[in-house]
Design an enzyme around this catalytic site. Sequence first.
Site, PDB file in Angstrom:
ATOM      1  N   TYR A  50      17.213  -2.012-131.366  1.00  0.00           N
ATOM      2  CA  TYR A  50      16.011  -1.295-130.921  1.00  0.00           C
ATOM      3  C   TYR A  50      15.343  -2.096-129.808  1.00  0.00           C
ATOM      4  O   TYR A  50      16.007  -2.767-129.052  1.00  0.00           O
ATOM      5  CB  TYR A  50      15.106  -1.001-132.129  1.00  0.00           C
ATOM      6  CG  TYR A  50      14.182   0.117-131.812  1.00  0.00           C
ATOM      7  CD1 TYR A  50      14.701   1.348-131.398  1.00  0.00           C
ATOM      8  CD2 TYR A  50      12.811  -0.054-131.819  1.00  0.00           C
ATOM      9  CE1 TYR A  50      13.867   2.382-131.007  1.00  0.00           C
ATOM     10  CE2 TYR A  50      11.967   0.979-131.430  1.00  0.00           C
ATOM     11  CZ  TYR A  50      12.505   2.194-131.029  1.00  0.00           C
ATOM     12  OH  TYR A  50      11.684   3.202-130.631  1.00  0.00           O
ATOM     13  N   ARG A 103       9.993   9.895-120.656  1.00  0.00           N
ATOM     14  CA  ARG A 103       9.169   8.682-120.581  1.00  0.00           C
ATOM     15  C   ARG A 103       9.715   7.663-121.570  1.00  0.00           C
ATOM     16  O   ARG A 103       9.111   7.383-122.591  1.00  0.00           O
ATOM     17  CB  ARG A 103       7.715   9.041-120.915  1.00  0.00           C
ATOM     18  CG  ARG A 103       6.702   7.996-120.553  1.00  0.00           C
ATOM     19  CD  ARG A 103       5.451   8.165-121.382  1.00  0.00           C
ATOM     20  NE  ARG A 103       5.750   8.091-122.811  1.00  0.00           N
ATOM     21  CZ  ARG A 103       5.674   6.978-123.527  1.00  0.00           C
ATOM     22  NH1 ARG A 103       5.317   5.843-122.980  1.00  0.00           N
ATOM     23  NH2 ARG A 103       5.961   6.994-124.816  1.00  0.00           N
ATOM     24  N   LYS A 121      16.227   4.914-133.354  1.00  0.00           N
ATOM     25  CA  LYS A 121      15.158   5.189-134.327  1.00  0.00           C
ATOM     26  C   LYS A 121      15.734   5.603-135.682  1.00  0.00           C
ATOM     27  O   LYS A 121      15.274   5.173-136.725  1.00  0.00           O
ATOM     28  CB  LYS A 121      14.269   6.347-133.823  1.00  0.00           C
ATOM     29  CG  LYS A 121      13.236   5.913-132.824  1.00  0.00           C
ATOM     30  CD  LYS A 121      11.896   5.675-133.484  1.00  0.00           C
ATOM     31  CE  LYS A 121      11.139   4.580-132.818  1.00  0.00           C
ATOM     32  NZ  LYS A 121       9.913   4.930-132.174  1.00  0.00           N
ATOM     33  N   GLU A 193       9.703  11.985-129.637  1.00  0.00           N
ATOM     34  CA  GLU A 193       9.882  10.611-129.178  1.00  0.00           C
ATOM     35  C   GLU A 193       9.961  10.562-127.656  1.00  0.00           C
ATOM     36  O   GLU A 193      10.782  11.256-127.056  1.00  0.00           O
ATOM     37  CB  GLU A 193      11.193  10.085-129.802  1.00  0.00           C
ATOM     38  CG  GLU A 193      11.332   8.613-129.800  1.00  0.00           C
ATOM     39  CD  GLU A 193      10.263   7.906-130.598  1.00  0.00           C
ATOM     40  OE1 GLU A 193       9.667   6.988-130.031  1.00  0.00           O
ATOM     41  OE2 GLU A 193      10.025   8.233-131.772  1.00  0.00           O
ATOM     42  N   ASP A 194       9.106   9.769-127.039  1.00  0.00           N
ATOM     43  CA  ASP A 194       9.193   9.484-125.597  1.00  0.00           C
ATOM     44  C   ASP A 194       9.179  10.730-124.711  1.00  0.00           C
ATOM     45  O   ASP A 194       9.956  10.867-123.773  1.00  0.00           O
ATOM     46  CB  ASP A 194      10.433   8.613-125.299  1.00  0.00           C
ATOM     47  CG  ASP A 194      10.228   7.185-125.825  1.00  0.00           C
ATOM     48  OD1 ASP A 194       9.119   6.902-126.296  1.00  0.00           O
ATOM     49  OD2 ASP A 194      11.159   6.376-125.770  1.00  0.00           O
ATOM     50  N   ASP A 216       5.702   9.590-132.809  1.00  0.00           N
ATOM     51  CA  ASP A 216       5.658   8.154-133.077  1.00  0.00           C
ATOM     52  C   ASP A 216       4.845   7.409-132.025  1.00  0.00           C
ATOM     53  O   ASP A 216       4.168   6.442-132.326  1.00  0.00           O
ATOM     54  CB  ASP A 216       7.086   7.608-133.142  1.00  0.00           C
ATOM     55  CG  ASP A 216       7.116   6.226-133.782  1.00  0.00           C
ATOM     56  OD1 ASP A 216       6.399   6.028-134.771  1.00  0.00           O
ATOM     57  OD2 ASP A 216       7.832   5.352-133.284  1.00  0.00           O
ATOM     58  N   ASP A 217       4.895   7.868-130.757  1.00  0.00           N
ATOM     59  CA  ASP A 217       4.181   7.169-129.693  1.00  0.00           C
ATOM     60  C   ASP A 217       2.672   7.315-129.866  1.00  0.00           C
ATOM     61  O   ASP A 217       1.913   6.408-129.549  1.00  0.00           O
ATOM     62  CB  ASP A 217       4.598   7.712-128.316  1.00  0.00           C
ATOM     63  CG  ASP A 217       6.117   7.709-128.160  1.00  0.00           C
ATOM     64  OD1 ASP A 217       6.702   6.622-128.203  1.00  0.00           O
ATOM     65  OD2 ASP A 217       6.720   8.786-128.035  1.00  0.00           O
ATOM     66  N   ASN A 358       6.116  -1.960-124.251  1.00  0.00           N
ATOM     67  CA  ASN A 358       7.543  -2.302-124.383  1.00  0.00           C
ATOM     68  C   ASN A 358       8.285  -1.879-123.118  1.00  0.00           C
ATOM     69  O   ASN A 358       7.828  -0.993-122.426  1.00  0.00           O
ATOM     70  CB  ASN A 358       8.157  -1.531-125.566  1.00  0.00           C
ATOM     71  CG  ASN A 358       7.770  -2.156-126.886  1.00  0.00           C
ATOM     72  OD1 ASN A 358       7.681  -3.365-127.006  1.00  0.00           O
ATOM     73  ND2 ASN A 358       7.543  -1.326-127.887  1.00  0.00           N
TER      74      ASN A 358
END
Length: 502
Positions: A50, A103, A121, A193-194, A216-217, A358
């Site tokens: 990860y 993203r 993930k 996600e993203d 999650d973000d 990150n």
Amino acid sequence: MQVKKMIQHVRQYQVPLQKYMAMMDLQERNERLFYKLLIDHVEELLPVVYTPTVGEACQKYGSIFMRPQGLYISLKEKGKIREVLRNWPEKNIQVIVVTDGERILGLGDLGCQGMGIPVGKLSLYTALGGVRPSACLPITIDVGTNNEKLLNDELYIGLKQRRATGQEYAELMHEFMTAVKQTYGEKVLIQFEDFANHNAFDLLEKYRSTHLVFNDDIQGTASVVLAGLVAALKLVGGNLADHRFLFLGAGEAGTGIAELIALETSKQTNAPLEEVRKNIWLVDSKGLIVSSRKDSLQHFKKPWAHEHEPVKNLLDAINQIKPTVLIGTSGQGRTFTKEVIEAMAAINKRPIILSLSNPTSQSECTAEEAYKWSQGRAIFASGSPFPPVEYEGKVFVPGQANNAYIFPGFGLGLIMSGTIRVHDDLLLAASEALAAQVTQENFDKGLIFPPFTNIRKISAHIAANVAAKAYELGLATRLPQPKDLVKFAESCMYTPAYRTYR
């Protein structure tokens, strides 16, 4: 023996990306061994499968691509998404992690190559949260990419066209969400996600009342950071209401964390949300978010526009707002300069500094900088891992505010209780459970998060707390409620072991 042999094999590579490729190869070849290895060496291998390594893997996904992992749904399959889902060999899916690659971490639009994120993930859902690997489905929705370099790369694995937007995009996503529910039922967890900011907030808002969705973000990050702050209060004293928060970055992570801090503070003090929000300030690329800017702000930033004269940069904002907590979610590396940290240390005896962006290259500051520039007084945590720092004879161990603390246990809690909707109180329950796992021994080292070595135990406690809250709110469908939820969580967890044959 196989675990011993494999860890030596992985360690012989010097380059993190080669370690990543060796691990992915093992996951394809022997899934049980992959999970056994990851669980037994979680602190060493988590950064490999990860963040930060997965970021580099996504950037080079086309050139290291061997065989496909996960399910790709492209714009060309509009109108046939249900059929595409039916092609997936496993029928009993409990968790889907989906991205459109716009993203990826702090790296921007990587299109189809963002698949590394859902795959990574979900391997954590299994290793850390005990969700069966066969019940996990990674999905990438390919609507094109605006990344010129990828569009001109012959090894790029996705559609070579600009991103679809507007109605075309909304229709594709709606068909996808409908097809998932028709195929896998009401209780399948869909983790976004993203996605880019505008889509992330819209999708969460649009589907939270009809599907079991989690971003999650926005929500996972918020839950982890809130847990860290609750734990940090044991070191600095006071309640959340006694502190002032300043964020650098007002995107998904920043506004998500701010909102959850406000919710928890409001719950603790019974003060209205509008009142509580006034202690939380955000700085974006144009400076401090203040009420005179309200007309030009995106909707998710508006609640944070408070009365104040305009302030252009972070340093001036610190000197005027005098925050006790500084949180970086900007995706911009090296933005917590020496002056910024010194200003925080001048205002506070123990400044709380969280640089959460990150991968490591985008972190607002390093652990070493935070401890040195604050004369060893900072309470620090970061998004990507940093090694321990020695300063004036004392060793500081930086905490990692990693979403992997929360989402695997959170997902397990939803699955084992048959929860059908995600309520904000479930996120608060996850935060409280994580903060409660930090021991005195951890505090003595300056840690505000427990070490990852016990992550499966931590996940079981988070799952139990989330499930308990879901039962209390009437969102759980698995009845009757198990007597001991921690034991029940542990009994639900997948453990990689070979079957014994006579």
